[in-house]
Design an enzyme around this catalytic site. Sequence first.
Site, PDB file in Angstrom:
ATOM      1  N   CYS A   2       0.854  -1.188   0.000  1.00  0.00           N
ATOM      2  CA  CYS A   2       0.000   0.000   0.000  1.00  0.00           C
ATOM      3  C   CYS A   2       0.891   1.240   0.000  1.00  0.00           C
ATOM      4  O   CYS A   2       1.941   1.268   0.629  1.00  0.00           O
ATOM      5  CB  CYS A   2      -0.939   0.098   1.192  1.00  0.00           C
ATOM      6  SG  CYS A   2      -2.081  -1.270   1.346  1.00  0.00           S
ATOM      7  N   ARG A  31       3.604   0.017  -5.105  1.00  0.00           N
ATOM      8  CA  ARG A  31       3.454  -0.627  -3.794  1.00  0.00           C
ATOM      9  C   ARG A  31       2.183  -1.469  -3.693  1.00  0.00           C
ATOM     10  O   ARG A  31       2.021  -2.245  -2.750  1.00  0.00           O
ATOM     11  CB  ARG A  31       3.451   0.426  -2.683  1.00  0.00           C
ATOM     12  CG  ARG A  31       4.716   1.241  -2.622  1.00  0.00           C
ATOM     13  CD  ARG A  31       4.614   2.277  -1.529  1.00  0.00           C
ATOM     14  NE  ARG A  31       4.577   1.674  -0.221  1.00  0.00           N
ATOM     15  CZ  ARG A  31       5.645   1.418   0.517  1.00  0.00           C
ATOM     16  NH1 ARG A  31       6.839   1.727   0.069  1.00  0.00           N
ATOM     17  NH2 ARG A  31       5.523   0.860   1.692  1.00  0.00           N
ATOM     18  N   TRP A  79      -2.748  -2.682  -1.670  1.00  0.00           N
ATOM     19  CA  TRP A  79      -2.463  -4.102  -1.901  1.00  0.00           C
ATOM     20  C   TRP A  79      -3.310  -4.832  -0.862  1.00  0.00           C
ATOM     21  O   TRP A  79      -3.071  -4.719   0.344  1.00  0.00           O
ATOM     22  CB  TRP A  79      -0.983  -4.389  -1.708  1.00  0.00           C
ATOM     23  CG  TRP A  79      -0.612  -5.791  -2.118  1.00  0.00           C
ATOM     24  CD1 TRP A  79      -0.307  -6.229  -3.370  1.00  0.00           C
ATOM     25  CD2 TRP A  79      -0.496  -6.933  -1.265  1.00  0.00           C
ATOM     26  NE1 TRP A  79      -0.016  -7.575  -3.347  1.00  0.00           N
ATOM     27  CE2 TRP A  79      -0.129  -8.036  -2.066  1.00  0.00           C
ATOM     28  CE3 TRP A  79      -0.680  -7.145   0.109  1.00  0.00           C
ATOM     29  CZ2 TRP A  79       0.072  -9.319  -1.557  1.00  0.00           C
ATOM     30  CZ3 TRP A  79      -0.496  -8.424   0.625  1.00  0.00           C
ATOM     31  CH2 TRP A  79      -0.115  -9.491  -0.212  1.00  0.00           C
ATOM     32  N   ASN A 105      -1.654   1.645   5.875  1.00  0.00           N
ATOM     33  CA  ASN A 105      -0.766   0.638   5.289  1.00  0.00           C
ATOM     34  C   ASN A 105      -0.343  -0.278   6.429  1.00  0.00           C
ATOM     35  O   ASN A 105       0.161   0.208   7.440  1.00  0.00           O
ATOM     36  CB  ASN A 105       0.457   1.329   4.674  1.00  0.00           C
ATOM     37  CG  ASN A 105       1.526   0.337   4.252  1.00  0.00           C
ATOM     38  OD1 ASN A 105       1.219  -0.822   3.956  1.00  0.00           O
ATOM     39  ND2 ASN A 105       2.768   0.776   4.221  1.00  0.00           N
ATOM     40  N   GLY A 106      -0.545  -1.583   6.273  1.00  0.00           N
ATOM     41  CA  GLY A 106      -0.140  -2.521   7.329  1.00  0.00           C
ATOM     42  C   GLY A 106      -1.282  -3.462   7.660  1.00  0.00           C
ATOM     43  O   GLY A 106      -2.229  -3.611   6.880  1.00  0.00           O
ATOM     44  N   GLU A 488      17.386 -16.845 -10.007  1.00  0.00           N
ATOM     45  CA  GLU A 488      16.891 -15.484 -10.250  1.00  0.00           C
ATOM     46  C   GLU A 488      16.269 -15.388 -11.650  1.00  0.00           C
ATOM     47  O   GLU A 488      15.238 -14.741 -11.830  1.00  0.00           O
ATOM     48  CB  GLU A 488      18.035 -14.479 -10.063  1.00  0.00           C
ATOM     49  CG  GLU A 488      17.719 -13.046 -10.440  1.00  0.00           C
ATOM     50  CD  GLU A 488      16.608 -12.382  -9.640  1.00  0.00           C
ATOM     51  OE1 GLU A 488      16.111 -12.975  -8.668  1.00  0.00           O
ATOM     52  OE2 GLU A 488      16.208 -11.266 -10.010  1.00  0.00           O
ATOM     53  N   LYS A 492      12.381 -14.256 -12.340  1.00  0.00           N
ATOM     54  CA  LYS A 492      11.980 -13.149 -13.221  1.00  0.00           C
ATOM     55  C   LYS A 492      10.920 -13.619 -14.215  1.00  0.00           C
ATOM     56  O   LYS A 492       9.958 -12.915 -14.484  1.00  0.00           O
ATOM     57  CB  LYS A 492      13.183 -12.569 -13.989  1.00  0.00           C
ATOM     58  CG  LYS A 492      14.158 -11.756 -13.161  1.00  0.00           C
ATOM     59  CD  LYS A 492      13.644 -10.395 -12.728  1.00  0.00           C
ATOM     60  CE  LYS A 492      13.046 -10.347 -11.361  1.00  0.00           C
ATOM     61  NZ  LYS A 492      13.815 -10.387 -10.194  1.00  0.00           N
ATOM     62  N   GLU A 495       7.540 -14.177 -12.404  1.00  0.00           N
ATOM     63  CA  GLU A 495       6.897 -12.926 -11.981  1.00  0.00           C
ATOM     64  C   GLU A 495       6.370 -12.109 -13.146  1.00  0.00           C
ATOM     65  O   GLU A 495       5.302 -11.532 -13.073  1.00  0.00           O
ATOM     66  CB  GLU A 495       7.936 -12.022 -11.301  1.00  0.00           C
ATOM     67  CG  GLU A 495       8.391 -12.449  -9.967  1.00  0.00           C
ATOM     68  CD  GLU A 495       9.404 -11.441  -9.448  1.00  0.00           C
ATOM     69  OE1 GLU A 495       9.076 -10.750  -8.488  1.00  0.00           O
ATOM     70  OE2 GLU A 495      10.511 -11.331 -10.004  1.00  0.00           O
ATOM     71  N   HIS A 511      19.939 -35.965 -10.362  1.00  0.00           N
ATOM     72  CA  HIS A 511      19.298 -36.453  -9.133  1.00  0.00           C
ATOM     73  C   HIS A 511      17.788 -36.244  -9.171  1.00  0.00           C
ATOM     74  O   HIS A 511      17.131 -36.297  -8.136  1.00  0.00           O
ATOM     75  CB  HIS A 511      19.909 -35.745  -7.922  1.00  0.00           C
ATOM     76  CG  HIS A 511      21.384 -35.981  -7.797  1.00  0.00           C
ATOM     77  ND1 HIS A 511      21.902 -37.162  -7.329  1.00  0.00           N
ATOM     78  CD2 HIS A 511      22.443 -35.213  -8.151  1.00  0.00           C
ATOM     79  CE1 HIS A 511      23.231 -37.103  -7.376  1.00  0.00           C
ATOM     80  NE2 HIS A 511      23.582 -35.925  -7.869  1.00  0.00           N
ATOM     81  N   LYS A 613       5.495  -4.191  -4.333  1.00  0.00           N
ATOM     82  CA  LYS A 613       6.932  -3.936  -4.266  1.00  0.00           C
ATOM     83  C   LYS A 613       7.491  -4.157  -2.862  1.00  0.00           C
ATOM     84  O   LYS A 613       8.487  -4.823  -2.684  1.00  0.00           O
ATOM     85  CB  LYS A 613       7.179  -2.492  -4.718  1.00  0.00           C
ATOM     86  CG  LYS A 613       8.644  -2.117  -4.743  1.00  0.00           C
ATOM     87  CD  LYS A 613       9.293  -2.550  -6.026  1.00  0.00           C
ATOM     88  CE  LYS A 613      10.779  -2.353  -6.056  1.00  0.00           C
ATOM     89  NZ  LYS A 613      11.449  -3.413  -6.805  1.00  0.00           N
TER      90      LYS A 613
HETATM   91  C1  F6R Z   1      11.585 -10.176  -7.037  1.00  0.00           C
HETATM   92  C2  F6R Z   1      11.411  -9.221  -5.964  1.00  0.00           C
HETATM   93  C3  F6R Z   1      11.240  -9.740  -4.591  1.00  0.00           C
HETATM   94  C4  F6R Z   1      12.065  -8.912  -3.597  1.00  0.00           C
HETATM   95  C5  F6R Z   1      11.752  -9.358  -2.161  1.00  0.00           C
HETATM   96  C6  F6R Z   1      12.591  -8.612  -1.139  1.00  0.00           C
HETATM   97  O1  F6R Z   1      11.736  -9.557  -8.273  1.00  0.00           O
HETATM   98  O2  F6R Z   1      11.370  -8.031  -6.187  1.00  0.00           O
HETATM   99  O3  F6R Z   1      11.561 -11.090  -4.508  1.00  0.00           O
HETATM  100  O4  F6R Z   1      13.419  -9.080  -3.893  1.00  0.00           O
HETATM  101  O5  F6R Z   1      10.395  -9.128  -1.895  1.00  0.00           O
HETATM  102  O6  F6R Z   1      12.353  -7.245  -1.196  1.00  0.00           O
HETATM  103  P1  F6R Z   1      13.346  -6.228  -0.494  1.00  0.00           P
HETATM  104  O7  F6R Z   1      14.641  -6.308  -1.224  1.00  0.00           O
HETATM  105  O8  F6R Z   1      12.703  -4.883  -0.617  1.00  0.00           O
HETATM  106  O9  F6R Z   1      13.486  -6.681   0.928  1.00  0.00           O
END
Ligand code: F6R
Length: 618
Positions: A2, A31, A79, A105-106, A488, A492, A495, A511, A613
């Site tokens: 949020c 967010r 969110w 927010n929370g 990673e 990507k 996501e 394995h 985010k």
């Molecule tokens: C993936 C992504 C998430 C963040 C994770 C940690 O693309 O963005 O996996 O890396 O939520 O977020 P931070 O770095 O803000 O603690």
Amino acid sequence: MCGIVGYVGPAEPSTRPLDVVLEGLARLEYRGYDSAGVALVTEGGLAWAKRSGKLTNLTTALAEHPLPPATAGIGHTRWATHGGPTDANAHPHVSADGKLALIHNGIIENFRELRQELEADGVPFASETDTEVAAHLVARAFDQTGDLTEAMRQVATRLDGAFTLLAVHASLPQTVVGARRNSPLVVGRGDGENFMGSDVSAFISHTRHALELGQDQIVTITPDSIEVIDTEGNTVTPREYDVDWDASTAVKGGFATFMDKEIHDQPKAVADTLLGRTDDRGFLQLDELRIEESVLRSVDKIIVVACGTAAYAGHVAKYAIEHWCRIPVEVELAHEFRYRDAVVSEKTLVVAITQSGETMDTLQAVRHAREQGSKVLAIVNTYGSTIARESDAVLYTHAGPEVAVASTKAFLAQITACYLLGLYLAQLRGNKYVDEIAGYLDELGAIPEKVQRILDNADHIREVAREMQDTTSVLFLGRHVGYPVAMEGALKLKELAYIHAEGFAAGELKHGPIALIAEGQPVFIVTPTPRRPELHQKVVSNIQEVRARGARTLVIAEEGDHDVEPYADIIFRIPQAPTLMLPLLMVVPLQIFACELASAKGLDVDQPRNLAKSVTVE
Ligand code: F6R
């Protein structure tokens, strides 16, 4: 999760409060984007509008039904946690008499009992959210005290959980009151106007002067004053700072998407993170080191705590730090670390890696580690964020604001910062001579130009990605530092493109995962440098093994690596670099691939479905 914005300005009502709040929401939409809403204090009382879906739904509604000029306003982008993403559950929530509006927010953990209490008193509820209890409670406390700051203070002491709350009242045309615990809130100092936001991007185009709020603080802004108290009512003097980036950093700057822009920001993100790290003797220095050198010298174990992409950066760092410092490094997902009985002591250094500095799982892991007596060093991108403030030492990544929800440039900056930490510890503990450290710093210093070369020659990657838009499953293999890169790359693709993707250690293939290989299965293979034949030859064998079983092999390999050619259906070339530096290059084609494939599918790469985010709830 949020995003929240607050604004208070001149006594003459105008469209500025709405304009500022909507601009802030646009910057904070990363967010959360389940719904958006605003409330304004106008001459005729409160006016508000809210809509489920992205911010454009709200702005379209406001264009059809404009709100009157105002003197103050608050805005929210959601969110969803409690209650689905509907108009009714969208913020702001408004008191029964329509005079008080509140955003949050929370998560308010004790909202059920508070709601029962209010309902027993006949308070009508209009939503399923936890937030609405706070709106009714603050309104009631205001009716009794006639003081919005005091009302907010009283209510903050009754709430359990995490919250940033902002409220406006119809009888206070030039006041916004906020409160925070475990969720972010920063204040922007303007000239004859003041601002609040979940982060500074909410008001960065209006002021770069910001104030950092601590835990359990209540802030009241008017056009000419910013007053902060704690929940006991004591006056607090918040720390003021100037934000060192400007609004242009947080706009797309000619790119179609933030994701594309941030992928292209990566050379600068690495270069800026390296900048100014050595003193005139060539010794490395960290940013806010509040840990005694003697304590760092006696560290006998490092535990990295982080989530998602940040955790993969930690996995890469493990290879380098163990090699350079001879200290064992464990990498643990923050949420798992906290709830298991991890063996930590005063000799354990916990390294928390986080872009936002607000991830609740990581924050709780930091607190848990400190309770056990460990020192915590945070690698953080967001200046003044909660994790930066609560840690014993901070090493900032200077990636600039990351707006696209999926992380790209933060990943490269995090690896760079982890490497600086590793070299710093090696220097301090005498594992490496100054000239050896200078050699590694030179290798790091060469990375921005090499990343740029990949970016400048990415047409082939994009072409292949577009061709593969109907793919339903992709596997990624890597060995050594290529293993976290494979994970990673898979993350990507999941996501951004909503494609099933999995990253494996190449050595694990036989394995189990090899059973997944069927005719045409795309497999990315992240190949080590041929200058490490013991790693390289094994991965070349893996390429042959999956190819022999019908896989379509997409190989990331260094320029000049001809050994992969007979077995690769597609090769994406990266510049040559020493093994430990390669992850900073290997991941870039995978980011470009995922971004391009998702765009080809018509997906919103900046705001993928279901994600937010900053994950500020556990
Ligand atoms: C993936 C992504 C998430 C963040 C994770 C940690 O693309 O963005 O996996 O890396 O939520 O977020 P931070 O770095 O803000 O603690």
